[in-house]
Enzyme design. Structure first.
Site, mmCIF file in Angstrom:
data_model
loop_
_atom_site.group_PDB
_atom_site.id
_atom_site.type_symbol
_atom_site.label_atom_id
_atom_site.label_comp_id
_atom_site.label_asym_id
_atom_site.label_seq_id
_atom_site.Cartn_x
_atom_site.Cartn_y
_atom_site.Cartn_z
ATOM 1 N N SER A 236 2.425 47.157 58.423
ATOM 2 C CA SER A 236 1.434 46.349 59.252
ATOM 3 C C SER A 236 2.763 45.620 59.497
ATOM 4 O O SER A 236 4.428 46.365 60.040
ATOM 5 C CB SER A 236 0.798 44.965 58.488
ATOM 6 O OG SER A 236 -0.117 45.194 58.844
ATOM 7 N N ASP B 145 12.584 46.017 56.880
ATOM 8 C CA ASP B 145 12.338 46.979 57.519
ATOM 9 C C ASP B 145 11.614 47.217 58.569
ATOM 10 O O ASP B 145 10.247 46.995 58.544
ATOM 11 C CB ASP B 145 12.859 48.512 56.973
ATOM 12 C CG ASP B 145 14.294 48.569 55.790
ATOM 13 O OD1 ASP B 145 14.654 47.175 55.919
ATOM 14 O OD2 ASP B 145 14.733 49.486 55.779
ATOM 15 N N HIS C 246 10.971 41.177 51.399
ATOM 16 C CA HIS C 246 11.909 39.736 50.629
ATOM 17 C C HIS C 246 12.025 38.767 50.817
ATOM 18 O O HIS C 246 11.225 38.578 52.320
ATOM 19 C CB HIS C 246 13.309 40.505 50.754
ATOM 20 C CG HIS C 246 12.878 41.888 49.390
ATOM 21 N ND1 HIS C 246 13.901 42.365 48.455
ATOM 22 C CD2 HIS C 246 12.572 43.111 50.326
ATOM 23 C CE1 HIS C 246 13.915 43.349 47.855
ATOM 24 N NE2 HIS C 246 12.994 43.821 49.293
#
Length: 298
Positions: free
Chosen positions: A254, A90, A147
């Site tokens: 980050s 995201d 992921h």
């Protein structure tokens, strides 16, 4: 004027000391104080707790436990089409596009080299010359687990010490070689489309970077490059991760950088600078499958 002051502070402030302090505080079980900080953070950044596996803000014992909260099942469906790679995190696309020779675009007026990003590993850098890159910025409000965009077998992990500049868009536009000078963890995977690199970039007050196979990679911050190699696919103890599977996380937010070899993929047409990303959605389509996908061991 204000932006100029913010950038100058990036150079003047004791970033390492601030990061250590933030990491220490984020791990403390401080009861009512922790609940107050979590609630204030969630309200200020408008965190959508309805997506969380545990939406009860008061139940998190530490700030870090809240920050790396898992999502509820089904909150981020993973596209199943085998020819489609999925977004790893995201956030928002900071930049993406072709690598021109060995030069990666950071922001207006700023480029950095593949070899610098990959800590001087020129053999690895050579694989991605004229390939593709994507930089995804994770804001404080985002889900902070990272992921896999495709099935992959981990072949190498490199920890690179460095600065701890903020990685927000303002800093990216004003600090040269930002991603090649910040602390980072470089993960090299063998995949069906050839070698693929996924890099977790550190920043100010990022208390730690973790991977699912090694746990906490940083801290400690010892100021030296560290390198680990892993067995190939099918060998004993090989680390094989499926598309959409978690591979790492940030304790405070980050940036993730992906590198692809020339001709291996084409980015989804809806992606451009500033596009909001959701893990599991379309990232790229396979353009070609190489005859060999060997990652050089240096």
């Amino acid at each position: 004027m204000l932006d100029s002051i913010k950038i100058k502070l990036q150079y003047w402030l004791p970033k390492l000391a601030l990061t250590r302090l933030a990491g220490w505080g984020a791990e403390k079980q401080a009861g009512g104080l922790t609940r107050l900080v979590v609630k204030a953070f969630a309200r200020y950044y408008r965190v959508n707790m309805q997506e969380a596996q545990n939406p009860d803000l008061a139940s998190y014992a530490t700030f870090n436990e809240f920050f790396v909260r898992p999502l509820r099942e089904g909150a981020r469906p993973i596209l199943a089409e085998p020819h489609v790679l999925t977004l790893p995190a995201d956030g928002a696309i900071s930049q993406l596009g072709p690598i021109h020779g060995d030069q990666i675009f950071q922001a207006k007026g700023h480029h950095y080299s593949l070899e610098a990003l990959l800590a001087g590993n020129y053999l690895l850098a050579e694989l991605f010359r004229n390939g593709l890159f994507a930089t995804t910025y994770l804001a404080p409000s985002d889900y902070h687990r990272v992921h896999m965009p495709c099935d992959g077998t981990l072949r190498e992990m490199i920890y690179v010490p460095g600065d701890l500049f903020s990685v927000n868009p303002l800093t990216a536009a004003n600090v040269p070689n930002l991603f090649a000078r910040n602390e980072r963890v470089i993960c090299v995977f063998d995949t069906a489309i050839g070698p693929m690199v996924q890099i977790l970039v550190g920043a100010t007050i990022v208390g730690s970077i973790e991977t699912v196979w090694a746990g906490t990679v940083t801290p400690p911050r010892e100021g030296i490059i560290k390198r680990w190699t892993y067995p190939a696919e099918g060998m004993a103890d090989a680390i094989e991760l499926a598309k959409g599977e978690e591979m790492g996380r940030f304790k405070l937010g980050s940036t993730v950088i992906n590198l692809f070899t020339p001709g291996s993929v084409q980015f989804a047409p809806q992606l451009h600078n500033g596009t909001i990303t959701r893990m599991g959605a379309a990232f790229a389509e396979i353009a070609a499958v190489p005859n060999a996908a060997a990652t050089p061991q240096t």
